[in-house]
Design an enzyme around this catalytic site. Structure first.
Site, PDB file in Angstrom:
ATOM      1  N   GLU A 127     -42.833  36.808   0.153  1.00 32.34           N
ATOM      2  CA  GLU A 127     -42.540  36.911  -1.294  1.00 32.34           C
ATOM      3  C   GLU A 127     -41.277  36.175  -1.727  1.00 32.34           C
ATOM      4  O   GLU A 127     -40.484  36.693  -2.508  1.00 32.34           O
ATOM      5  CB  GLU A 127     -42.484  38.388  -1.696  1.00 32.34           C
ATOM      6  CG  GLU A 127     -43.774  39.115  -1.381  1.00 32.34           C
ATOM      7  CD  GLU A 127     -43.741  40.611  -1.676  1.00 32.34           C
ATOM      8  OE1 GLU A 127     -42.733  41.105  -2.196  1.00 32.34           O
ATOM      9  OE2 GLU A 127     -44.760  41.287  -1.381  1.00 32.34           O
ATOM     10  N   ASN A 168     -46.224  34.539   3.469  1.00 29.54           N
ATOM     11  CA  ASN A 168     -47.075  35.554   2.837  1.00 29.54           C
ATOM     12  C   ASN A 168     -46.578  35.855   1.424  1.00 29.54           C
ATOM     13  O   ASN A 168     -45.373  36.053   1.215  1.00 29.54           O
ATOM     14  CB  ASN A 168     -46.986  36.837   3.689  1.00 29.54           C
ATOM     15  CG  ASN A 168     -48.002  37.892   3.330  1.00 29.54           C
ATOM     16  OD1 ASN A 168     -49.191  37.625   3.288  1.00 29.54           O
ATOM     17  ND2 ASN A 168     -47.526  39.111   3.066  1.00 29.54           N
ATOM     18  N   HIS A 205     -53.535  41.415  -3.987  1.00 32.27           N
ATOM     19  CA  HIS A 205     -53.547  42.711  -4.673  1.00 32.27           C
ATOM     20  C   HIS A 205     -54.117  42.461  -6.076  1.00 32.27           C
ATOM     21  O   HIS A 205     -53.404  42.021  -6.971  1.00 32.27           O
ATOM     22  CB  HIS A 205     -52.120  43.278  -4.793  1.00 32.27           C
ATOM     23  CG  HIS A 205     -51.494  43.635  -3.485  1.00 32.27           C
ATOM     24  ND1 HIS A 205     -51.915  44.719  -2.744  1.00 32.27           N
ATOM     25  CD2 HIS A 205     -50.478  43.079  -2.793  1.00 32.27           C
ATOM     26  CE1 HIS A 205     -51.170  44.804  -1.643  1.00 32.27           C
ATOM     27  NE2 HIS A 205     -50.302  43.817  -1.647  1.00 32.27           N
ATOM     28  N   GLU A 234     -53.422  41.577   2.356  1.00 31.68           N
ATOM     29  CA  GLU A 234     -53.104  42.905   1.797  1.00 31.68           C
ATOM     30  C   GLU A 234     -54.111  43.267   0.712  1.00 31.68           C
ATOM     31  O   GLU A 234     -53.753  43.814  -0.335  1.00 31.68           O
ATOM     32  CB  GLU A 234     -51.676  42.926   1.228  1.00 31.68           C
ATOM     33  CG  GLU A 234     -50.613  42.539   2.232  1.00 31.68           C
ATOM     34  CD  GLU A 234     -49.181  42.636   1.701  1.00 31.68           C
ATOM     35  OE1 GLU A 234     -48.959  43.265   0.644  1.00 31.68           O
ATOM     36  OE2 GLU A 234     -48.284  42.082   2.351  1.00 31.68           O
ATOM     37  N   ASP A 236     -56.448  44.664  -1.912  1.00 32.14           N
ATOM     38  CA  ASP A 236     -56.929  45.857  -2.611  1.00 32.14           C
ATOM     39  C   ASP A 236     -57.343  45.426  -4.007  1.00 32.14           C
ATOM     40  O   ASP A 236     -56.862  44.419  -4.527  1.00 32.14           O
ATOM     41  CB  ASP A 236     -55.928  47.031  -2.615  1.00 32.14           C
ATOM     42  CG  ASP A 236     -54.518  46.687  -3.030  1.00 32.14           C
ATOM     43  OD1 ASP A 236     -54.318  45.693  -3.757  1.00 32.14           O
ATOM     44  OD2 ASP A 236     -53.593  47.430  -2.643  1.00 32.14           O
TER      45      ASP A 236
HETATM   46  O1  G3I Z   1     -40.349  57.242   4.301  1.00 36.83           O
HETATM   47  C1  G3I Z   1     -39.690  57.628   3.100  1.00 36.83           C
HETATM   48  C2  G3I Z   1     -39.586  59.130   3.001  1.00 36.83           C
HETATM   49  O2  G3I Z   1     -38.795  59.596   4.053  1.00 36.83           O
HETATM   50  C3  G3I Z   1     -39.002  59.491   1.650  1.00 36.83           C
HETATM   51  O3  G3I Z   1     -38.990  60.878   1.506  1.00 36.83           O
HETATM   52  C4  G3I Z   1     -39.811  58.885   0.520  1.00 36.83           C
HETATM   53  C5  G3I Z   1     -39.196  59.167  -0.840  1.00 36.83           C
HETATM   54  O4  G3I Z   1     -39.373  58.108  -1.731  1.00 36.83           O
HETATM   55  O5  G3I Z   1     -39.850  57.493   0.699  1.00 36.83           O
HETATM   56  C6  G3I Z   1     -40.455  57.091   1.922  1.00 36.83           C
HETATM   57  O6  G3I Z   1     -40.404  55.686   2.011  1.00 36.83           O
HETATM   58  C7  G3I Z   1     -41.334  54.983   1.188  1.00 36.83           C
HETATM   59  C8  G3I Z   1     -42.203  54.129   2.090  1.00 36.83           C
HETATM   60  O7  G3I Z   1     -43.057  53.329   1.306  1.00 36.83           O
HETATM   61  C9  G3I Z   1     -43.068  54.959   3.040  1.00 36.83           C
HETATM   62  O8  G3I Z   1     -43.972  55.748   2.316  1.00 36.83           O
HETATM   63  C10 G3I Z   1     -40.564  54.127   0.223  1.00 36.83           C
HETATM   64  O9  G3I Z   1     -39.868  54.947  -0.709  1.00 36.83           O
HETATM   65  C11 G3I Z   1     -41.507  53.208  -0.501  1.00 36.83           C
HETATM   66  O10 G3I Z   1     -40.745  52.282  -1.268  1.00 36.83           O
HETATM   67  C12 G3I Z   1     -42.354  52.443   0.474  1.00 36.83           C
HETATM   68  O11 G3I Z   1     -43.271  51.658  -0.262  1.00 36.83           O
HETATM   69  C13 G3I Z   1     -43.837  50.575   0.448  1.00 36.83           C
HETATM   70  C14 G3I Z   1     -43.548  49.287  -0.301  1.00 36.83           C
HETATM   71  O12 G3I Z   1     -44.201  48.218   0.349  1.00 36.83           O
HETATM   72  C15 G3I Z   1     -42.058  49.005  -0.361  1.00 36.83           C
HETATM   73  O13 G3I Z   1     -41.795  47.797  -0.956  1.00 36.83           O
HETATM   74  C16 G3I Z   1     -45.336  50.804   0.539  1.00 36.83           C
HETATM   75  O14 G3I Z   1     -45.600  51.923   1.394  1.00 36.83           O
HETATM   76  C17 G3I Z   1     -46.023  49.562   1.097  1.00 36.83           C
HETATM   77  O15 G3I Z   1     -47.425  49.712   0.989  1.00 36.83           O
HETATM   78  C18 G3I Z   1     -45.599  48.343   0.312  1.00 36.83           C
HETATM   79  O16 G3I Z   1     -46.214  47.205   0.872  1.00 36.83           O
HETATM   80  C19 G3I Z   1     -45.948  45.973   0.231  1.00 36.83           C
HETATM   81  C20 G3I Z   1     -45.897  44.919   1.311  1.00 36.83           C
HETATM   82  O17 G3I Z   1     -44.953  45.261   2.302  1.00 36.83           O
HETATM   83  C21 G3I Z   1     -45.581  43.559   0.734  1.00 36.83           C
HETATM   84  N1  G3I Z   1     -46.498  43.216  -0.338  1.00 36.83           N
HETATM   85  C22 G3I Z   1     -46.643  44.221  -1.384  1.00 36.83           C
HETATM   86  C23 G3I Z   1     -47.023  45.568  -0.776  1.00 36.83           C
HETATM   87  C24 G3I Z   1     -47.284  46.598  -1.865  1.00 36.83           C
HETATM   88  O18 G3I Z   1     -46.132  46.857  -2.595  1.00 36.83           O
END
Ligand code: G3I
Length: 304
Positions: A127, A168, A205, A234, A236
């Site tokens: 990105e 990516n 996406h 990725e 969806d």
């Molecule tokens: O693990 C913590 C947890 O301990 C905490 O209580 C909770 C509270 O907010 O957060 C948890 O972490 C989260 C993590 O996902 C695991 O669930 C983060 O806040 C959250 O920001 C994170 O989001 C991820 C996101 O990337 C971050 O940018 C998504 O799961 C993940 O699917 C997403 O994936 C991205 C790719 O890496 C890049 N392309 C876009 C894609 C979708 O956004």
């Protein structure tokens, strides 16, 4: 083939999913994972904040669990992501200039070395392009100098010469969008100058703001014509029912039509696993039942 992975394999492709380590104790989740998929991408566990929470202190526990699960079940792994402006640990967010550049290089070297020989393809840089202009996205990494992307790729190649190295991004699906052209020109330049790059990941996406474009196949073909593999990394698709199913089938057909489109990864298993808080963008419903989108994707693989 009677599963996504088997049907894709018959076409010389893989079919993968994003996996979260904390769901590997969910029997329904693991049942579908092991049955249907032959490639996995750790959804968050290989990111900079997860693997180097304090500078120079590396933690691989959760990512290693996913890799071990994949290896034990005959699946390959896409590594995600070595250098990205998001999900950086706080200490890295506070660095700039040569200190940040050095930290990035060390991070890539350490993580790619830890997983050497175990990764099919790395998302080396994620990105890095701006949504509107087609130029580089402003970020702390970009402010270390425009060459940060090629430095990242050269560093990854040195650490794990056997892994395919990918750029990516999202919103790079529509051939007419400036961002797609920006990434295309980066790859073209890297190929012309011998900067190591093996693949381009289109996140794909799809939603109302960034829908599946009718020229998607053209985009895949044009990237492949630069001499790189293309992967849908990725996937969806917002929506439900037959419209969603048709779009999944179209994505599969487009990949199968491009010989260098080597595989498709969906960004989660059940709708309830999706990063999108609401919506039903995936192939299985919250109970793990196959949706119309699943059947359409499988049928398209088998028709290829
Ligand atoms: O693990 C913590 C947890 O301990 C905490 O209580 C909770 C509270 O907010 O957060 C948890 O972490 C989260 C993590 O996902 C695991 O669930 C983060 O806040 C959250 O920001 C994170 O989001 C991820 C996101 O990337 C971050 O940018 C998504 O799961 C993940 O699917 C997403 O994936 C991205 C790719 O890496 C890049 N392309 C876009 C894609 C979708 O956004």
């Amino acid at each position: 083939g009677t599963t996504l992975g088997a049907a894709a394999a018959e076409q010389g492709r893989y079919f993968g999913t994003a996996v979260a380590a904390n769901k590997l104790s969910d029997a329904t989740y693991v049942g579908i994972l092991n049955r249907e998929f032959n490639m996995v991408t750790p959804e968050n566990e290989m990111k900079w904040d997860a693997t180097e929470p304090s500078q120079g202190q590396f933690t691989y526990t959760n990512a290693d669990r996913i890799v071990a699960h994949a290896q034990a079940n005959g699946m390959r792994v896409r590594g995600h992501a070595l250098a990205w402006h998001q999900q950086q640990p706080g200490w890295a967010q506070n660095l700039s200039g040569s200190a940040l550049r050095q930290a990035m290089v060390n991070h890539i070297t350490q993580v790619a070395t830890h997983y050497k020989g175990k990764i099919y393809a790395w998302d080396v840089v994620n990105e890095a392009f701006d949504d509107g202009s087609g130029g580089r996205r402003d970020s702390n990494l970009q402010r270390t100098g425009n060459d940060w992307i090629e430095v990242a790729f050269r560093t990854a190649r040195a650490a794990d010469p056997g892994a395919k190295l990918c750029y990516n991004d999202y919103n790079t699906d529509n051939w007419n969008w400036a961002k797609t052209q920006g990434v295309y020109n980066l790859v073209k330049d890297f190929k012309a100058r011998g900067v190591p790059i093996d693949c381009v990941g289109l996140q794909s996406h799809f939603n109302s703001g960034s829908p599946y474009p009718s020229n998607y196949r053209t985009t895949l073909q044009n990237f492949a014509a630069l001499g790189v593999d293309v992967q849908i990394t990725e996937l969806d698709i917002e929506g439900s029912g037959s419209a969603q199913a048709t779009t999944y089938a179209n994505v599969v057909k487009d990949c199968l039509a491009v010989s260098r489109c080597t595989g498709i990864t969906v960004w989660g298993i059940r709708d309830s696993d999706s990063w999108r808080a609401s919506g039903t963008p995936l192939l299985f419903d919250g109970n793990g039942n196959k949706k119309a989108a699943y059947t359409a994707a499988l049928d398209a693989l088998n028709a290829g």
